[in-house]
Enzyme design. Sequence first.
Site, PDB file in Angstrom:
ATOM      1  N   CYS A  82       0.883  -1.326  -0.308  1.00 18.72           N
ATOM      2  CA  CYS A  82      -0.755   0.368   0.252  1.00 18.72           C
ATOM      3  C   CYS A  82       1.246   0.978  -0.082  1.00 18.72           C
ATOM      4  O   CYS A  82       0.330   1.623   0.699  1.00 18.72           O
ATOM      5  CB  CYS A  82      -0.669  -0.389   1.328  1.00 18.72           C
ATOM      6  SG  CYS A  82       0.194   0.012   3.249  1.00 18.72           S
ATOM      7  N   GLY A 122       2.811   8.991  14.739  1.00 20.26           N
ATOM      8  CA  GLY A 122       3.210   8.504  13.169  1.00 20.26           C
ATOM      9  C   GLY A 122       2.421   8.245  13.309  1.00 20.26           C
ATOM     10  O   GLY A 122       2.207   7.010  12.243  1.00 20.26           O
ATOM     11  N   LEU A 173       5.196  14.814  26.028  1.00 16.92           N
ATOM     12  CA  LEU A 173       7.115  14.497  26.265  1.00 16.92           C
ATOM     13  C   LEU A 173       6.863  14.857  24.974  1.00 16.92           C
ATOM     14  O   LEU A 173       6.678  15.448  24.198  1.00 16.92           O
ATOM     15  CB  LEU A 173       7.804  12.479  25.707  1.00 16.92           C
ATOM     16  CG  LEU A 173       8.541  12.449  25.370  1.00 16.92           C
ATOM     17  CD1 LEU A 173       9.566  12.377  26.342  1.00 16.92           C
ATOM     18  CD2 LEU A 173       9.159  11.593  24.530  1.00 16.92           C
ATOM     19  N   GLU A 185       7.315 -25.554  -9.772  1.00 13.57           N
ATOM     20  CA  GLU A 185       7.290 -26.115  -8.548  1.00 13.57           C
ATOM     21  C   GLU A 185       8.671 -26.303  -8.309  1.00 13.57           C
ATOM     22  O   GLU A 185       9.418 -26.204  -7.255  1.00 13.57           O
ATOM     23  CB  GLU A 185       6.572 -27.544  -8.545  1.00 13.57           C
ATOM     24  CG  GLU A 185       5.063 -26.996  -8.191  1.00 13.57           C
ATOM     25  CD  GLU A 185       4.564 -28.052  -8.009  1.00 13.57           C
ATOM     26  OE1 GLU A 185       3.949 -28.414  -9.639  1.00 13.57           O
ATOM     27  OE2 GLU A 185       3.889 -28.471  -7.389  1.00 13.57           O
TER      28      GLU A 185
HETATM   29  C1  LIG Z   1       5.359  -2.228  10.464  1.00 13.58           C
HETATM   30  C2  LIG Z   1       6.420  -2.140  11.665  1.00 13.58           C
HETATM   31  C3  LIG Z   1       7.027  -2.838  11.910  1.00 13.58           C
HETATM   32  C4  LIG Z   1       8.049  -2.142  13.093  1.00 13.58           C
HETATM   33  N1  LIG Z   1       9.685  -1.917  13.058  1.00 13.58           N
HETATM   34  C5  LIG Z   1      10.191  -1.718  14.694  1.00 13.58           C
HETATM   35  C6  LIG Z   1      11.748  -2.164  14.577  1.00 13.58           C
HETATM   36  O1  LIG Z   1      11.614  -3.379  13.724  1.00 13.58           O
HETATM   37  N2  LIG Z   1      12.036  -2.171  15.643  1.00 13.58           N
HETATM   38  C7  LIG Z   1      11.242  -1.241  16.200  1.00 13.58           C
HETATM   39  O2  LIG Z   1      12.127  -1.193  17.890  1.00 13.58           O
HETATM   40  N3  LIG Z   1      10.244  -1.092  16.165  1.00 13.58           N
HETATM   41  C8  LIG Z   1       9.617  -1.069  15.467  1.00 13.58           C
HETATM   42  N4  LIG Z   1       8.343  -0.805  15.341  1.00 13.58           N
HETATM   43  C9  LIG Z   1       7.731   0.711  16.633  1.00 13.58           C
HETATM   44  C10 LIG Z   1       7.988   1.400  16.314  1.00 13.58           C
HETATM   45  O3  LIG Z   1       9.135   2.312  16.388  1.00 13.58           O
HETATM   46  C11 LIG Z   1       7.367   2.843  16.613  1.00 13.58           C
HETATM   47  O4  LIG Z   1       5.215   2.264  16.552  1.00 13.58           O
HETATM   48  C12 LIG Z   1       6.935   3.804  16.831  1.00 13.58           C
HETATM   49  O5  LIG Z   1       8.603   4.439  16.358  1.00 13.58           O
HETATM   50  C13 LIG Z   1       5.865   4.788  16.787  1.00 13.58           C
HETATM   51  O6  LIG Z   1       6.622   5.945  16.820  1.00 13.58           O
HETATM   52  P1  LIG Z   1       5.008   6.838  16.447  1.00 13.58           P
HETATM   53  O7  LIG Z   1       5.421   8.299  15.882  1.00 13.58           O
HETATM   54  O8  LIG Z   1       3.927   6.120  15.112  1.00 13.58           O
HETATM   55  O9  LIG Z   1       4.518   7.082  17.675  1.00 13.58           O
HETATM   56  P2  LIG Z   1       2.633   6.672  17.866  1.00 13.58           P
HETATM   57  O10 LIG Z   1       1.970   5.523  17.680  1.00 13.58           O
HETATM   58  O11 LIG Z   1       2.338   7.844  17.260  1.00 13.58           O
HETATM   59  O12 LIG Z   1       2.207   6.573  19.390  1.00 13.58           O
HETATM   60  C14 LIG Z   1       2.683   5.381  20.806  1.00 13.58           C
HETATM   61  C15 LIG Z   1       2.705   5.960  21.551  1.00 13.58           C
HETATM   62  O13 LIG Z   1       3.571   7.217  22.374  1.00 13.58           O
HETATM   63  C16 LIG Z   1       2.884   8.366  22.798  1.00 13.58           C
HETATM   64  N5  LIG Z   1       3.069   9.411  22.497  1.00 13.58           N
HETATM   65  C17 LIG Z   1       3.902  10.089  21.341  1.00 13.58           C
HETATM   66  N6  LIG Z   1       4.210  10.966  21.568  1.00 13.58           N
HETATM   67  C18 LIG Z   1       3.624  11.186  22.046  1.00 13.58           C
HETATM   68  C19 LIG Z   1       4.567  12.254  23.295  1.00 13.58           C
HETATM   69  N7  LIG Z   1       5.202  13.871  22.583  1.00 13.58           N
HETATM   70  N8  LIG Z   1       3.941  12.825  24.522  1.00 13.58           N
HETATM   71  C20 LIG Z   1       3.552  11.859  25.305  1.00 13.58           C
HETATM   72  N9  LIG Z   1       2.799  10.638  24.503  1.00 13.58           N
HETATM   73  C21 LIG Z   1       3.308  10.457  23.538  1.00 13.58           C
HETATM   74  C22 LIG Z   1       1.528   7.851  21.946  1.00 13.58           C
HETATM   75  O14 LIG Z   1      -0.342   8.711  22.550  1.00 13.58           O
HETATM   76  C23 LIG Z   1       0.857   5.857  21.559  1.00 13.58           C
HETATM   77  O15 LIG Z   1       0.549   4.936  23.823  1.00 13.58           O
HETATM   78  C24 LIG Z   1       7.256  -1.119  13.918  1.00 13.58           C
HETATM   79  C25 LIG Z   1       6.172  -0.160  13.850  1.00 13.58           C
HETATM   80  C26 LIG Z   1       5.637  -0.932  12.619  1.00 13.58           C
HETATM   81  C27 LIG Z   1       4.316  -0.746  12.299  1.00 13.58           C
HETATM   82  S1  FES Z   2      -1.324  -3.445   2.758  1.00 17.28           S
HETATM   83 FE1  FES Z   2       0.827  -4.081   3.507  1.00 17.28          FE
HETATM   84  S2  FES Z   2       1.848  -2.441   4.594  1.00 17.28           S
HETATM   85 FE2  FES Z   2      -0.317  -1.522   3.989  1.00 17.28          FE
END
Ligand SMILES: Cc1cc2nc3c(=O)[nH]c(=O)nc-3n(C[C@H](O)[C@H](O)[C@H](O)COP(=O)(O)OP(=O)(O)OC[C@H]3O[C@@H](n4cnc5c(N)ncnc54)[C@H](O)[C@@H]3O)c2cc1C
Ligand code: FES
Length: 1306
Positions: free
Chosen positions: A52, A249, A393, A1238
């Site tokens: 996607c 994010g 934060l 295969e």
């Molecule tokens: C497909 C996939 C693969 C991933 N692979 C890895 C990996 O290999 N290694 C790894 O370490 N991580 C991995 N992740 C996790 C990823 O690192 C975290 O999901 C990401 O960093 C979260 O950041 P975000 O900005 O999206 O947070 P959000 O999802 O927006 O928020 C996460 C949490 O933090 C809180 N929050 C956010 N900002 C603040 C703020 N400023 N103050 C207070 N609370 C706050 C939110 O309320 C929520 O509870 C993966 C995630 C996905 C979806």
């Molecule tokens: S459908 Fe697989 S990453 Fe979005």
Amino acid sequence: MEPRDTLIFFVNGRKVKVESPSPETTLLQYLRKSLYLTGTKSACGQGACGACTIMISSYDVTNKAITHVSANACLVPLCYLHGRAVTTVEGVGSSRTGMHAIQKGIMESQGFQCGFCTPGMVMTMYTLLRNNPNATQEEMERVLEGNLCRCTGYRPIVDAFNEAIKNCPCVLDLCQQTTETSRSNVESTNQKVPPSQDVIFPPELQLTESYHTKNVVFSGDRYSWYRPTSLSEILRLKEEHPDAPVVMGCNSIGNLLRKGKLTSHVIICGTNVRELVVVETTTSGIRVGAGVTMASLERSFKELLGKSKDPLNRSMKAALDVLQWIGVDQIRNTATIGGHVMSHAPNLDLQVFLLAARAELNFLSQGKGVRQCKMDGDFINNGYRLVDGNEILVAITIPYTSENEFIVGMKQSHRRGFDYGIVTCGLFVELDTSREDVRGMRLAFGGVDKKPVLALSTAASSIGKTWSEELVTAVCGNLIMELNNSHHDNSNFRLTLACSFFFKFFLFVQDQLKNVNSSSQYSVTGLPLTTVSGTQVYDVPSDGGNRIVWKPVPNVSSEYLASGEAQFVDDIPTFQSELCAVPVISKQAHARITSVDPTHALELPGVVDYINYSDVPGNNRFKEALSDGTLFAEDEVFCCGQVIGAVLAENQTVAEKAAKLVIITYEKMDTTFTIEEAIEKNEMFDGAHEIDVGDLESIRGTASQCVEGTCSTGVQEHMYLETQSALAVPKLEQHELEVFTSTQILTITQQILSQFLRIPRNRLTVKVKRVGGGFGGKQMDAVPVAGIAAVGAWKTKRPVRCIWDRETDMKITGKRHPSKTVYMVYFNDDGKILGLDLKFYINAGYTRDCSSCVLKVGMWYLNGCYNIQNIKCQGYKCKTNLPSNTAFRGFGAPQVMFAVESILQHVATQLKMSHEQVRQINIVRQGDVTASRQIVPDDNMFRCWTECRTDSQYDQRRHEIVTFNSTNRWRKRGIAIIPIMFGIGYAPLVANQAGALVLVYLDGSVLLTHGGVEMGQGIHTKMIQVASTELDIPLEKIIISEVSTATVPNTTESGGSQVADLNAGAVRNACIKIRDRLEPFRKVKPEGTWEDWVNAAYNERVSLAATGIFKSREEGFDFDTNTGVHANYYTYGTACTEVEIDCLTGEHQVRRVDIVMDVGKSLNPAIDVGQIEGGFVMGYGLMTMEEIQLTADGRMKASGPLEYKIPCVRNIPREFNIKLLQNSGTVKTVYSSKGVGEPPLLLASSVFFALKEAVLAARADVGLTDDYPLKCPATTERIRMACQDKIIDRCQQVEMKASSNPLVTI
Ligand SMILES: Cc1cc2nc3c(=O)[nH]c(=O)nc-3n(C[C@H](O)[C@H](O)[C@H](O)COP(=O)(O)OP(=O)(O)OC[C@H]3O[C@@H](n4cnc5c(N)ncnc54)[C@H](O)[C@@H]3O)c2cc1C
Ligand code: FES
Ligand code: FES
């Protein structure tokens, strides 16, 4: 009443306004369902496949800069997009307005098969090149890591994009300009830029500051999404709504949001708060704003590293190493450091690293102001609960390191690239000024407990100790004691990893102290990764003349696949009265159903009906192949995931919600999951299937040697990118039903649906345009999805669409049969194998499905590729409480041939002979007889073997590897060369036939239909090549629109690698009829055109429609007597594979693969090379990383590609050489080509045996020379635990706590 704003964003240059957008809605849903932009595909909904991928462009008002980032539309909330621009594949180029250079590149390099992943691949590349037109191959491979492809094996995709880089108009740098300059640039370079391209960032978004600076709020039914643009406003909102989550994010919290599980009705999005996106250096460290994305953090760190000097920057440098292995670009582009730190998970890489780095969190609230908080034990224990409701934060400060401080971050995953760490760590030490003793230590680990761990007591006991190997021993001992807990059932491995990381850290610090770099001996960032290269060698015969067959012509659908215009089932526009069906499945592995109550589900607005077995008008039980299967469970369920009923609703979201509201009560019953349990309980379907060839008894006494053992293969999920899909459209008149579905097996689908509905088959039309990957998983397993849609449509008289999400698909469908072989092998001192005595078990799951066939077909290959004349084998189908295992590329052969290769390996080790010597002595030659009593017709097996051995320089490299291994203690290499042969043909004679229909229109265009389903194997391209050759007209005049039971009835399933053989015969047959009918008109006017002859024939009332039929032989195969003909011919091949392992972590890299494959006179060598590469990489997954575990009560742990790892671009062989055997062919097919789908999968066992060689080399270093029974798949864990060393010895001495969540590996 909340104020409400209108969400405004741009898609492909067009402004989109959404009133009251629902915060739960994802961009993917909106693109596909509201804007009808179906080029962006949905394959997992977890952010884990990249299908996607789209590009999001934003304008930074402060810096007056435009940024373009790739993102996964399935994770991006619609509300996130206010004031941004989205580009989808439709905005890049189209077949009508012109294709982009990137799309052209992928078309020309055949960089796809089924094409379901292609739009996502295009968008990833497009974004890379818009940001960096001079991107290197290394950068390209890095970004492609986020895009999975199950078909191609990636090499052609890499090639395609390498070409695209040279031709991309992005080199004009249009995208980085301001609106005005980019406009004038566009005008001046008009010819080079296809008009379809959205090269200009929407000026409105640049010119209207309020998009970026105005606080907005969007309110849906359930949630309100506030997007403040200043720190003061976000703090005010937080004060007002202390329970509201701050989202950035949305990568972590998005799952809760999408499922409507957030308890607060207010969401505060902090992405536009400028104060949160600053990275600055302070006197004590680097202060990173909580809203800084991982991608921009990486850029900032790289920039800062250029300026500041060691040792200050050690933390930054180590953080960069950590960042590069977190998620992938699509994730890093939106994931923020604040979101990461505040997420609650046991193994977040940077979080764990920051614990070791002594990072400090800076919180802020309106009332209390600033609060500093160290990331320490409190943080671990309380996690984000440390935050007061009204705090956010704002930043994280990472302290500098001093002269004597050292730090690293490391992780080890199941798969290298795009995977969470099994164990992740941050390790820090401060030495005293003499650099001899430890002054401070912080050892942080993720993945060893339910939350991250700081090994405080180990660190404390190290203070004052000398930094030496003795300390390593002590630390490891302490770590094992301190981290031993009952959270995981592979604690042994996790603790081994933790200790191994520490050992690597020790080596690293030693090198730093000595100022040397001996990372060739070990590596803290993983095995060295080079870029992908390779060769593809094949002949394009000159004797073809004008013939189109045998030429590497591009896939006929390439334009549509590359532009996203190709239609899959879920891309079919919605019918007005359409309903969505979502299955309700069993949560119990074996139970009596005591009640089903859909009341709450039916009460939900938008829900129309709930269907179950009592709604099936005909027979709910599958009558034919699945004699013991049902569409809907009746009073008993036999596995988790068995379909019990389905909810029908106005849309997918409501149907999904409602399905969860159906209450089912159960009475649990006994369960069996593994082969071992089934053997113990004697839970088998039917009796044994026996093969007894030669005279095993006579050689028992005469063979000079005999060894016994067991070996096994694991389960494998098909992981086709398009999930099971069907759309049933009722036509009330004559009780007809039209079913669009993604099946490989139209006739059986039609047959079983007619039984469900009790209507004759002529009223049931099953249609398939294309299938987004099948691999056997869309044979019998495609029936239930079509059955649910058909029964729903029948009952409601409305069209019903049933598209399974990834998790549902994984839970319901069967997989490759796990197997176990118990063997006794008789052989002579010279390595000649005399006989095999075997018991072969497969795990069939809860119904027979096609397990009998899988077992019996597998047993055709009991001699592998070897001349073994005395074989006795009993084969069993174990009955277990798993989804019924089913057809999968190779159909039993991979399991059996793996067993035979394991046996030969064992013999070689026993005799202390080289493995290739034992294989070569035994390899089949012309005239030898196989276990299924087929005579080997030629010597091409031996030719493949010898050519591969020579081309790969096997013998020389083997010696080089011995030298490498003798000088490297922690990295070992292995090499293996493995032959395969695979008989093409079905046992029942009736299945060896095909039909075709050719329709010629008066403008000379030709509509061709045949019985083969296009699922990426290029069958339609090959069939058009055949028709073009026989009719002697250009390819462009011919199309295949779809496969349908209404045009070619009673087709044979698409499988068994013989789809092209059979259908080519039928197409040819039909075309010859047309050609013969036109011949008189051609003779009359030889100078005329094809159109002239067609019209002349029409005027003479000659039919321009012809059917064709083909049957491939006259004798079938009788499984009971093991007699008859099953192999029309054999496809042969040999692969030589070299690997390297990291003995301390179990990670591996495939360094080089050379394949020589005999596919006869290939109908289309480019397609066949693609099949070989794709098949090999799929087999590689089976051999190394694809594994499924169940909870003790039988629920699958993996719900999609997030947890179930298939190979990604980083895993494929770094050098991948394919050669098609020259001067080969077979008289058994019409164009002398051979089936190829295969067989190449079987070649991948060479990876396993090369890994085993490497493991044996590691074991030899500690004096172990036994034939170590490495299990398949050779996972990271198994490799690490096989490389016996002091760390493992130490772990083995400690009694590990029993797991509170034991898992079952199947
Ligand atoms: C497909 C996939 C693969 C991933 N692979 C890895 C990996 O290999 N290694 C790894 O370490 N991580 C991995 N992740 C996790 C990823 O690192 C975290 O999901 C990401 O960093 C979260 O950041 P975000 O900005 O999206 O947070 P959000 O999802 O927006 O928020 C996460 C949490 O933090 C809180 N929050 C956010 N900002 C603040 C703020 N400023 N103050 C207070 N609370 C706050 C939110 O309320 C929520 O509870 C993966 C995630 C996905 C979806
Ligand atoms: S459908 Fe697989 S990453 Fe979005
Ligand atoms: S072509 Fe990539 S998934 Fe099929």
